[in-house]
Scaffold this motif. Structure first.
Motif, PDB file in Angstrom:
ATOM      1  N   VAL A  13       0.841  -1.201   0.000  1.00  0.00           N
ATOM      2  CA  VAL A  13       0.000   0.000   0.000  1.00  0.00           C
ATOM      3  C   VAL A  13       0.872   1.245   0.000  1.00  0.00           C
ATOM      4  O   VAL A  13       0.637   2.186  -0.774  1.00  0.00           O
ATOM      5  CB  VAL A  13      -0.963  -0.002   1.213  1.00  0.00           C
ATOM      6  CG1 VAL A  13      -1.644   1.348   1.367  1.00  0.00           C
ATOM      7  CG2 VAL A  13      -1.994  -1.116   1.079  1.00  0.00           C
ATOM      8  N   LYS A  14       1.903   1.256   0.825  1.00  0.00           N
ATOM      9  CA  LYS A  14       2.807   2.405   0.881  1.00  0.00           C
ATOM     10  C   LYS A  14       3.545   2.583  -0.438  1.00  0.00           C
ATOM     11  O   LYS A  14       3.712   3.701  -0.933  1.00  0.00           O
ATOM     12  CB  LYS A  14       3.800   2.253   2.031  1.00  0.00           C
ATOM     13  CG  LYS A  14       3.164   2.438   3.385  1.00  0.00           C
ATOM     14  CD  LYS A  14       4.186   2.281   4.504  1.00  0.00           C
ATOM     15  CE  LYS A  14       3.512   2.457   5.860  1.00  0.00           C
ATOM     16  NZ  LYS A  14       4.449   2.305   6.973  1.00  0.00           N
ATOM     17  N   PHE A  15       3.971   1.478  -1.036  1.00  0.00           N
ATOM     18  CA  PHE A  15       4.655   1.548  -2.327  1.00  0.00           C
ATOM     19  C   PHE A  15       3.721   2.101  -3.394  1.00  0.00           C
ATOM     20  O   PHE A  15       4.118   2.939  -4.210  1.00  0.00           O
ATOM     21  CB  PHE A  15       5.168   0.165  -2.737  1.00  0.00           C
ATOM     22  CG  PHE A  15       5.812   0.152  -4.097  1.00  0.00           C
ATOM     23  CD1 PHE A  15       7.087   0.663  -4.271  1.00  0.00           C
ATOM     24  CD2 PHE A  15       5.135  -0.353  -5.201  1.00  0.00           C
ATOM     25  CE1 PHE A  15       7.684   0.672  -5.524  1.00  0.00           C
ATOM     26  CE2 PHE A  15       5.714  -0.349  -6.453  1.00  0.00           C
ATOM     27  CZ  PHE A  15       6.989   0.163  -6.616  1.00  0.00           C
ATOM     28  N   PHE A  16       2.471   1.634  -3.414  1.00  0.00           N
ATOM     29  CA  PHE A  16       1.497   2.119  -4.384  1.00  0.00           C
ATOM     30  C   PHE A  16       1.284   3.619  -4.221  1.00  0.00           C
ATOM     31  O   PHE A  16       1.277   4.370  -5.196  1.00  0.00           O
ATOM     32  CB  PHE A  16       0.176   1.363  -4.232  1.00  0.00           C
ATOM     33  CG  PHE A  16      -0.883   1.819  -5.180  1.00  0.00           C
ATOM     34  CD1 PHE A  16      -0.846   1.446  -6.522  1.00  0.00           C
ATOM     35  CD2 PHE A  16      -1.912   2.639  -4.752  1.00  0.00           C
ATOM     36  CE1 PHE A  16      -1.816   1.880  -7.407  1.00  0.00           C
ATOM     37  CE2 PHE A  16      -2.890   3.078  -5.639  1.00  0.00           C
ATOM     38  CZ  PHE A  16      -2.842   2.693  -6.967  1.00  0.00           C
ATOM     39  N   LYS A  17       1.105   4.070  -2.969  1.00  0.00           N
ATOM     40  CA  LYS A  17       0.907   5.501  -2.699  1.00  0.00           C
ATOM     41  C   LYS A  17       2.134   6.301  -3.118  1.00  0.00           C
ATOM     42  O   LYS A  17       2.020   7.377  -3.708  1.00  0.00           O
ATOM     43  CB  LYS A  17       0.600   5.735  -1.218  1.00  0.00           C
ATOM     44  CG  LYS A  17      -0.779   5.290  -0.809  1.00  0.00           C
ATOM     45  CD  LYS A  17      -1.015   5.576   0.673  1.00  0.00           C
ATOM     46  CE  LYS A  17      -2.395   5.100   1.107  1.00  0.00           C
ATOM     47  NZ  LYS A  17      -2.622   5.347   2.538  1.00  0.00           N
ATOM     48  N   LEU A  18       3.297   5.767  -2.807  1.00  0.00           N
ATOM     49  CA  LEU A  18       4.542   6.443  -3.172  1.00  0.00           C
ATOM     50  C   LEU A  18       4.696   6.524  -4.690  1.00  0.00           C
ATOM     51  O   LEU A  18       5.097   7.560  -5.232  1.00  0.00           O
ATOM     52  CB  LEU A  18       5.732   5.704  -2.554  1.00  0.00           C
ATOM     53  CG  LEU A  18       7.095   6.365  -2.669  1.00  0.00           C
ATOM     54  CD1 LEU A  18       7.091   7.710  -1.966  1.00  0.00           C
ATOM     55  CD2 LEU A  18       8.167   5.458  -2.087  1.00  0.00           C
ATOM     56  N   ASN A  19       4.336   5.463  -5.388  1.00  0.00           N
ATOM     57  CA  ASN A  19       4.399   5.453  -6.840  1.00  0.00           C
ATOM     58  C   ASN A  19       3.420   6.471  -7.431  1.00  0.00           C
ATOM     59  O   ASN A  19       3.745   7.172  -8.386  1.00  0.00           O
ATOM     60  CB  ASN A  19       4.102   4.038  -7.364  1.00  0.00           C
ATOM     61  CG  ASN A  19       4.445   3.891  -8.824  1.00  0.00           C
ATOM     62  OD1 ASN A  19       5.397   4.508  -9.292  1.00  0.00           O
ATOM     63  ND2 ASN A  19       3.702   3.071  -9.532  1.00  0.00           N
ATOM     64  N   GLN A  20       2.228   6.553  -6.861  1.00  0.00           N
ATOM     65  CA  GLN A  20       1.243   7.534  -7.326  1.00  0.00           C
ATOM     66  C   GLN A  20       1.757   8.957  -7.105  1.00  0.00           C
ATOM     67  O   GLN A  20       1.598   9.826  -7.958  1.00  0.00           O
ATOM     68  CB  GLN A  20      -0.101   7.339  -6.603  1.00  0.00           C
ATOM     69  CG  GLN A  20      -0.819   6.064  -6.958  1.00  0.00           C
ATOM     70  CD  GLN A  20      -1.166   6.002  -8.435  1.00  0.00           C
ATOM     71  OE1 GLN A  20      -1.549   6.981  -9.049  1.00  0.00           O
ATOM     72  NE2 GLN A  20      -1.006   4.818  -9.021  1.00  0.00           N
ATOM     73  N   LYS A  21       2.370   9.176  -5.957  1.00  0.00           N
ATOM     74  CA  LYS A  21       2.935  10.498  -5.654  1.00  0.00           C
ATOM     75  C   LYS A  21       4.043  10.837  -6.644  1.00  0.00           C
ATOM     76  O   LYS A  21       4.143  11.971  -7.125  1.00  0.00           O
ATOM     77  CB  LYS A  21       3.461  10.519  -4.217  1.00  0.00           C
ATOM     78  CG  LYS A  21       3.939  11.854  -3.742  1.00  0.00           C
ATOM     79  CD  LYS A  21       2.778  12.816  -3.562  1.00  0.00           C
ATOM     80  CE  LYS A  21       3.246  14.079  -2.896  1.00  0.00           C
ATOM     81  NZ  LYS A  21       2.174  15.052  -2.762  1.00  0.00           N
ATOM     82  N   ILE A  23       4.331   9.762  -9.739  1.00  0.00           N
ATOM     83  CA  ILE A  23       3.694  10.064 -11.024  1.00  0.00           C
ATOM     84  C   ILE A  23       3.133  11.484 -11.010  1.00  0.00           C
ATOM     85  O   ILE A  23       3.306  12.247 -11.970  1.00  0.00           O
ATOM     86  CB  ILE A  23       2.591   9.028 -11.338  1.00  0.00           C
ATOM     87  CG1 ILE A  23       3.227   7.672 -11.631  1.00  0.00           C
ATOM     88  CG2 ILE A  23       1.729   9.486 -12.512  1.00  0.00           C
ATOM     89  CD1 ILE A  23       2.234   6.524 -11.704  1.00  0.00           C
ATOM     90  N   GLN A  24       2.502  11.871  -9.911  1.00  0.00           N
ATOM     91  CA  GLN A  24       1.951  13.237  -9.785  1.00  0.00           C
ATOM     92  C   GLN A  24       3.066  14.276  -9.852  1.00  0.00           C
ATOM     93  O   GLN A  24       2.934  15.305 -10.530  1.00  0.00           O
ATOM     94  CB  GLN A  24       1.195  13.400  -8.472  1.00  0.00           C
ATOM     95  CG  GLN A  24      -0.132  12.694  -8.419  1.00  0.00           C
ATOM     96  CD  GLN A  24      -0.775  12.805  -7.049  1.00  0.00           C
ATOM     97  OE1 GLN A  24      -0.129  13.158  -6.054  1.00  0.00           O
ATOM     98  NE2 GLN A  24      -2.064  12.476  -6.986  1.00  0.00           N
ATOM     99  N   LEU A  25       4.158  14.015  -9.144  1.00  0.00           N
ATOM    100  CA  LEU A  25       5.266  14.963  -9.126  1.00  0.00           C
ATOM    101  C   LEU A  25       5.933  15.078 -10.496  1.00  0.00           C
ATOM    102  O   LEU A  25       6.323  16.175 -10.914  1.00  0.00           O
ATOM    103  CB  LEU A  25       6.293  14.569  -8.061  1.00  0.00           C
ATOM    104  CG  LEU A  25       5.846  14.770  -6.616  1.00  0.00           C
ATOM    105  CD1 LEU A  25       6.896  14.210  -5.653  1.00  0.00           C
ATOM    106  CD2 LEU A  25       5.574  16.230  -6.316  1.00  0.00           C
ATOM    107  N   GLU A  26       6.058  13.976 -11.200  1.00  0.00           N
ATOM    108  CA  GLU A  26       6.637  14.025 -12.549  1.00  0.00           C
ATOM    109  C   GLU A  26       5.742  14.822 -13.493  1.00  0.00           C
ATOM    110  O   GLU A  26       6.219  15.600 -14.320  1.00  0.00           O
ATOM    111  CB  GLU A  26       6.862  12.607 -13.090  1.00  0.00           C
ATOM    112  CG  GLU A  26       8.033  11.905 -12.448  1.00  0.00           C
ATOM    113  CD  GLU A  26       8.178  10.452 -12.882  1.00  0.00           C
ATOM    114  OE1 GLU A  26       7.193   9.862 -13.391  1.00  0.00           O
ATOM    115  OE2 GLU A  26       9.281   9.903 -12.702  1.00  0.00           O
ATOM    116  N   LYS A  27       4.440  14.636 -13.354  1.00  0.00           N
ATOM    117  CA  LYS A  27       3.492  15.393 -14.181  1.00  0.00           C
ATOM    118  C   LYS A  27       3.585  16.880 -13.853  1.00  0.00           C
ATOM    119  O   LYS A  27       3.630  17.726 -14.749  1.00  0.00           O
ATOM    120  CB  LYS A  27       2.076  14.876 -13.939  1.00  0.00           C
ATOM    121  CG  LYS A  27       1.036  15.557 -14.790  1.00  0.00           C
ATOM    122  CD  LYS A  27      -0.351  14.994 -14.521  1.00  0.00           C
ATOM    123  CE  LYS A  27      -1.386  15.754 -15.336  1.00  0.00           C
ATOM    124  NZ  LYS A  27      -2.751  15.295 -15.050  1.00  0.00           N
TER     125      LYS A  27
END
Length: 96
Positions: A13-21, A23-27
């Motif tokens: 769950v933490k990895f998924f949230k971190l990955n989403q974050k 992606i948001q930061l790269e965008k």
């Protein structure tokens, strides 16, 4: 064993949230870079426009002085004298 399973689930769950974050930061980074490029282009255009307007202002000051305006007569006289010296220099060069 149950604790290990919960720990793995928590890490997923933490990895998924971190990955989403990420992606948001790269965008957001990409958007900011595009905005920066647009701002730089706008600044260059405005800088060119400022230079052009300064040149027009100097020309208008000289024209006003030639038309009898008292404000910039000294500057205009100096500019005319400078132009006359340049013309005299060119004539001298052509004479040689």
């Amino acid at each position: 064993m149950n604790g290990l399973s919960e720990l793995i689930d928590s890490l997923e769950v933490k990895f998924f949230k971190l990955n989403q974050k990420l992606i948001q930061l790269e965008k957001k980074n990409s958007e900011l870079q595009e905005e920066l490029l647009v701002s730089k282009k706008t600044q260059q255009q405005q800088s060119g426009e400022i230079d052009s307007l300064k040149s027009q202002l100097d020309t208008l000051k000289m024209v006003n002085s030639l038309l009898g305006s008292e404000e910039n007569k000294r500057e205009t006289k100096l500019k005319i004298n400078s132009l006359i010296r340049e013309i005299d220099y060119c004539i001298a060069q052509l004479s040689d």
